[in-house]
Design a protein around this motif. Structure first.
Motif, PDB file in Angstrom:
ATOM      1  N   GLN A  29       0.858  -1.193   0.000  1.00 10.69           N
ATOM      2  CA  GLN A  29       0.000   0.000   0.000  1.00 10.69           C
ATOM      3  C   GLN A  29       0.891   1.240   0.000  1.00 10.69           C
ATOM      4  OE1 GLN A  29      -3.269  -0.024  -0.296  1.00 10.69           O
ATOM      5  NE2 GLN A  29      -3.439  -2.267  -0.163  1.00 10.69           N
ATOM      6  N   PRO A  30       1.235   1.738  -1.214  1.00 10.33           N
ATOM      7  CA  PRO A  30       2.076   2.932  -1.275  1.00 10.33           C
ATOM      8  C   PRO A  30       1.402   4.104  -0.563  1.00 10.33           C
ATOM      9  CG  PRO A  30       1.891   1.889  -3.417  1.00 10.33           C
ATOM     10  CD  PRO A  30       0.869   1.246  -2.537  1.00 10.33           C
ATOM     11  N   ALA A  31       2.250   5.045  -0.095  1.00 10.53           N
ATOM     12  CA  ALA A  31       1.720   6.230   0.599  1.00 10.53           C
ATOM     13  C   ALA A  31       0.812   7.038  -0.314  1.00 10.53           C
ATOM     14  CB  ALA A  31       2.873   7.089   1.103  1.00 10.53           C
ATOM     15  N   SER A  32       1.019   6.947  -1.593  1.00 12.45           N
ATOM     16  CA  SER A  32       0.162   7.614  -2.567  1.00 12.45           C
ATOM     17  C   SER A  32      -0.243   6.584  -3.600  1.00 12.45           C
ATOM     18  CB  SER A  32       0.899   8.781  -3.223  1.00 12.45           C
ATOM     19  OG  SER A  32       0.098   9.385  -4.212  1.00 12.45           O
ATOM     20  N   GLN A  33      -1.472   6.577  -3.978  1.00  6.72           N
ATOM     21  CA  GLN A  33      -2.009   5.576  -4.893  1.00  6.72           C
ATOM     22  C   GLN A  33      -1.669   5.919  -6.348  1.00  6.72           C
ATOM     23  OE1 GLN A  33      -3.699   2.719  -3.870  1.00  6.72           O
ATOM     24  NE2 GLN A  33      -3.078   3.363  -1.819  1.00  6.72           N
ATOM     25  N   VAL A  34      -0.387   6.019  -6.625  1.00  4.09           N
ATOM     26  CA  VAL A  34       0.033   6.397  -7.977  1.00  4.09           C
ATOM     27  C   VAL A  34       0.063   5.199  -8.923  1.00  4.09           C
ATOM     28  CG1 VAL A  34       1.363   8.378  -7.147  1.00  4.09           C
ATOM     29  CG2 VAL A  34       2.463   6.127  -7.341  1.00  4.09           C
ATOM     30  N   THR A  35      -0.018   4.013  -8.394  1.00  2.62           N
ATOM     31  CA  THR A  35       0.046   2.817  -9.248  1.00  2.62           C
ATOM     32  C   THR A  35      -1.317   2.194  -9.488  1.00  2.62           C
ATOM     33  OG1 THR A  35       0.459   1.476  -7.285  1.00  2.62           O
ATOM     34  CG2 THR A  35       2.388   2.264  -8.512  1.00  2.62           C
ATOM     35  N   SER A  36      -2.349   2.648  -8.820  1.00  2.86           N
ATOM     36  CA  SER A  36      -3.676   2.062  -8.980  1.00  2.86           C
ATOM     37  C   SER A  36      -4.202   2.350 -10.384  1.00  2.86           C
ATOM     38  CB  SER A  36      -4.624   2.632  -7.929  1.00  2.86           C
ATOM     39  OG  SER A  36      -5.931   2.125  -8.110  1.00  2.86           O
ATOM     40  N   ASN A  37      -4.605   1.277 -11.064  1.00  5.23           N
ATOM     41  CA  ASN A  37      -5.174   1.370 -12.411  1.00  5.23           C
ATOM     42  C   ASN A  37      -4.243   2.030 -13.430  1.00  5.23           C
ATOM     43  OD1 ASN A  37      -7.826   0.197 -11.848  1.00  5.23           O
ATOM     44  ND2 ASN A  37      -8.218   2.068 -10.662  1.00  5.23           N
ATOM     45  N   ARG A  38      -2.962   2.056 -13.149  1.00  4.00           N
ATOM     46  CA  ARG A  38      -2.050   2.708 -14.099  1.00  4.00           C
ATOM     47  C   ARG A  38      -1.696   1.727 -15.222  1.00  4.00           C
ATOM     48  NH1 ARG A  38       0.884   7.268 -14.371  1.00  4.00           N
ATOM     49  NH2 ARG A  38       0.127   7.861 -12.309  1.00  4.00           N
ATOM     50  N   GLN A  39      -1.736   2.247 -16.461  1.00  2.00           N
ATOM     51  CA  GLN A  39      -1.388   1.487 -17.651  1.00  2.00           C
ATOM     52  C   GLN A  39      -0.532   2.345 -18.590  1.00  2.00           C
ATOM     53  OE1 GLN A  39      -5.489   0.436 -18.902  1.00  2.00           O
ATOM     54  NE2 GLN A  39      -4.930  -1.724 -18.572  1.00  2.00           N
ATOM     55  N   HIS A  40       0.131   1.642 -19.567  1.00  2.00           N
ATOM     56  CA  HIS A  40       0.967   2.281 -20.597  1.00  2.00           C
ATOM     57  C   HIS A  40       2.143   3.061 -19.997  1.00  2.00           C
ATOM     58  CE1 HIS A  40      -2.434   1.139 -23.047  1.00  2.00           C
ATOM     59  NE2 HIS A  40      -3.240   2.027 -22.443  1.00  2.00           N
TER      60      HIS A  40
END
Length: 591
Positions: free
Chosen positions: A97-108
Motif C-alpha cells: 500500500q504505497p503512501a500515494s495511490q500512484v500505481t492504482s489502475n495505471r497502464q501504458h
C-alpha cells in the motif's frame, strides 16, 4: 519433443528470471518453468489478476521478489492498490500500500527496480485509461511505509517507454515515441540527457524490446531485439565508453574477434546461426543477472520461448535445452555455453561450426581429444621404437658385412683383378667355370719374351687355383688360406711327370703359394733377362722350378720341354687327351 507448453496463455503478460527459473505473470495466474532438462511448467498462486501491468525484479538475494506494478484489476478487486510482489523465498504474494495511490489502475507506463535504493521508478502512463503520452515520474519505496516521491521531468512525454537499470541507482529510458531517438538517464531525483542518441528511433515497440549490457571495461551497450522480422535480429549500440558518451550509432560485435572480452573494442561477434525465424509481437522480455535474455509469448504457441546469450552475443536453442541436448544450468559460468544446442526445425536456423560447445559437447570433445592424444602418443612411441630397431638392425648388418669382408678379403697380389669387385670380377670362380673377362696371365709367362700384356678373358694364374672354392669336381671344396699353406707342411707331394715328345706338360699338382713376394724371393726380379728364354732347355727350366720357394715339396722332373707349359683354357673338345685347338709341337699328327 519440443519446448513444454505453458498451462496458461502467454498474452498480456510480463516475466522475470530468478534462480534459473522463469516466472511469467498473466491475468490468468502465475506460472514457472525451470530452465533445465526435462523441466515442465508449474502453476502457482496468481495473486491479484490485473491487465496492463509491468513486472520488475528485486535481485537482492535477501529480498528477492517479483513486483507487479500497475494494471487494471477486475471488478472484484476495485480497491487494489496497484502494487504487489511475489516473494521467491516464501513463494507467496504480498500486496503493498504505497503512501500515494500512484500505481492504482495505471497502464501504458514503464518501470524499473533500483537495487541500490530498493525503490521502483515509474515513468509515464495513465490511471484514467487514456492512451496519451505522459511525463509523470514517481519513485516508490519497497520498504514500509512505502514512501512515494514525485519528480518533475526534463524528459519529453512518452507512451509505454522502456526502462532498464543503468547501474544500481540510475535507470535508462528508451523509446516511447515514434520519432524519439534520445536517451535519458534518471538519478539523484532528476532526468538527464545521456549525450548520445540512437541512430534511428524505435518504430515498433510491440516487436522491438531493449536490454542493457555492462561491459568489462565499464562500457554500456544497448541491445535492440527485433522479433518482428525473420530471422530475428539483435543490434548492439555503444552508449558509454571511456567514461563518456559513445559516438552516435557505434555498433559493437559486428566483426569477428579472436578475443571474447565484453569491451567495446573486443566485443564478441554476433552469431545469428541459431536466430529464431518466427516473428513475434507483444512478447515479454526478461533479463537475468547472468546475462541471459528470455523472451516469451508473442503469438507463437509452438515455440513460446526464445533465449539469447548476451555474454557470447549469440542465440541459444531453447528446444535443445529442454530436451536434454545441452543439459546445463543457466549460471554465469555456464550460461554462455548453452549455444552448443542445435537448431529447432520449426523456429531456428541450422547450426554452424561457429556455435560454441556446451558442457555436454565439451565433455565429449575433451574425451575425444584425450583419446586421440593417447593414440597419437602411442603411435609416436611405436614409430620411435621401430626407428631404433631399424638403426640397430642396420648397424648389425654393417658389422656382419665387415666381419664377412675381413674373412674373405685377399690381397690384390694374391687374387689379381679376377677377384676385384670394382674390376667386374666374380668371387669363387673355379677352373671348370667360364673364364672371366678380367683374368690374368701366369706370373711366369708375364716376364717371358714375347709375352703379351694382360687381356680380358684370359684364364687366371694357376697359382691361385686353390684360393677359391671350385665348381669343378677336380677343384677344392673349401677355401684355402695362403698363410695355412705357408706355415704347414705340404699335404701331398707333387708327382714327377715324365713326358715324351708326343705329349706336352698339361698339369702338375702344386702346393699353394703364399703370394708373389715368396715367388720372387730367389729370383732377380730386377733382372728380367735372367728368366729363361723360350729356347731354353727343359732341364734348365725344371732346375729353376726345383729350387724355387714356390713349394716346399720336391720339384717336378721335366725333360725335353721348351718354354712354359701351354695355358689350359678348357676351350673346345678333347681328342685322346689333347685339345683339338692345342697340339704340342712334335706330337703325332691327327688324321
Amino acid at each position: 519433443m519440443s519446448i513444454p507448453s505453458p498451462p496458461l496463455p502467454l498474452s498480456d503478460h510480463c516475466s522475470a528470471v530468478h534462480d534459473n527459473t522463469l516466472y511469467v505473470y498473466t491475468p490468468e495466474g502465475l506460472q514457472a518453468l525451470p530452465l533445465k532438462e526435462d523441466a515442465d511448467w508449474s502453476e502457482l498462486d496468481g495473486g491479484v489478476s490485473v491487465k496492463g501491468a509491468v513486472c520488475v525484479e528485486d535481485t537482492n538475494p535477501a529480498t528477492a521478489a517479483l513486483y507487479v506494478v500497475g494494471g487494471t484489476p477486475n471488478a472484484d478487486n476495485a480497491l487494489y492498490s496497484g502494487l504487489q510482489r511475489f516473494v521467491f523465498a516464501t513463494q507467496a504474494w504480498e500486496t503493498l500500500q504505497p503512501a500515494s495511490q500512484v500505481t492504482s489502475n495505471r497502464q501504458h507506463h514503464g518501470a524499473v527496480f533500483l537495487e541500490g535504493t530498493s525503490q521502483i521508478l515509474v515513468y509515464a502512463g495513465s490511471q484514467a485509461g487514456d492512451v496519451l503520452p505522459s511525463s509523470q515520474t514517481f519513485l516508490i519505496s519497497t520498504v514500509s511505509p512505502y514512501v512515494v516521491n514525485a519528480s518533475p521531468s526534463a524528459a519529453p512525454p512518452l507512451f509505454e517507454p522502456m526502462l532498464m537499470p543503468w547501474n544500481s541507482t540510475h535507470a535508462l529510458m528508451v523509446g516511447g515515441a515514434q520519432g524519439n531517438r534520445e536517451l535519458w538517464v534518471y538519478g539523484n531525483g532528476a532526468w538527464t540527457n545521456l549525450g548520445t542518441t540512437l541512430p534511428a528511433p524505435v518504430v515498433s515497440p510491440d516487436s522491438v524490446k531493449c536490454a542493457m549490457v555492462t561491459g568489462d571495461d565499464g562500457s554500456k551497450v544497448l541491445e535492440l531485439f527485433d522479433l518482428g522480422v525473420s530471422p530475428n535480429v539483435v543490434t548492439r549500440y555503444a552508449l558509454w565508453e571511456n567514461g563518456q558518451p559513445a559516438p552516435v550509432g557505434k555498433v559493437v560485435g559486428a566483426a569477428d574477434k579472436s578475443k571474447r572480452d565484453l569491451t567495446v573494442s573486443d566485443w564478441p561477434a554476433y552469431n545469428a546461426s541459431l536466430a529464431p525465424t518466427a516473428a513475434r509481437s507483444r512478447y515479454s522480455l526478461a533479463q537475468s543477472p547472468d546475462g541471459l535474455v528470455v523472451m516469451t509469448g508473442g503469438g507463437n504457441d509452438d515455440d513460446p520461448i526464445v533465449i539469447f546469450d548476451q555474454t557470447e552475443n549469440r542465440w541459444i536453442n531453447a528446444t535443445s535445452l529442454f530436451v536434454g541436448k545441452a543439459q546445463v544450468p543457466l549460471t554465469k559460468s555456464s550460461s554462455s555455453s548453452l549455444s552448443s544446442a542445435t537448431a529447432s526445425p520449426s523456429s531456428t536456423a541450422v547450426a554452424t561450426p561457429n556455435d560454441g560447445p556446451g558442457p555436454s559437447k565439451a565433455r565429449t570433445l575433451t574425451v575425444l581429444g584425450a583419446t586421440l592424444g593417447a593414440i597419437f602418443g602411442i603411435a609416436a612411441i611405436l614409430i620411435i621404437i621401430l626407428l631404433l630397431l631399424r638403426c640397430m638392425r642396420e648397424k648389425k648388418k654393417k658389422q656382419q658385412r665387415a666381419v664377412s669382408e675381413k674373412e674373405d678379403r685377399l690381397s690384390f697380389a694374391d687374387q689379381g683383378a679376377e677377384f676385384m669387385h670394382e674390376a667386374g670380377g666374380s668371387m669363387g670362380r673355379g677352373f671348370g667355370a667360364a673364364p672371366s673377362k678380367n683374368s690374368s696371365m701366369t706370373s711366369l709367362a708375364m716376364f717371358q719374351p714375347g709375352a703379351k700384356s694382360h687381356r680380358r678373358g684370359m684364364p687366371s694364374d694357376a697359382s691361385m687355383a686353390g684360393l677359391v672354392k671350385h665348381k669343378s669336381p677336380l677343384g677344392y671344396n673349401e677355401p684355402v688360406e695362403m698363410g695355412h699353406l705357408r706355415d704347414e707342411k705340404p699335404r701331398f707331394a707333387a708327382p714327377v711327370i715324365t713326358t715324351t715328345p708326343s705329349k706336352s706338360l698339361e698339369a702338375a699338382t702344386r702346393t699353394r703359394s703364399n703370394g708373389w713376394s715368396r715367388y720372387f724371393a730367389n729370383n732377380e726380379v730386377t733382372n728380367l733377362a735372367s728368366i729363361p728364354a723360350p729356347g731354353a732347355t727343359r732341364e734348365t727350366f725344371a732346375s729353376d722350378m726345383s729350387r724355387s720357394d714356390y713349394g716346399e715339396g720336391p720339384g717336378v722332373s721335366v725333360t725335353g720341354l721348351v718354354g712354359p707349359p701351354p695355358l689350359e683354357l678348357n676351350l673346345g673338345p678333347k681328342f685322346e687327351g689333347q685339345r683339338i685347338n692345342r697340339v704340342a709341337t712334335g706330337s703325332p699328327t691327327m688324321g
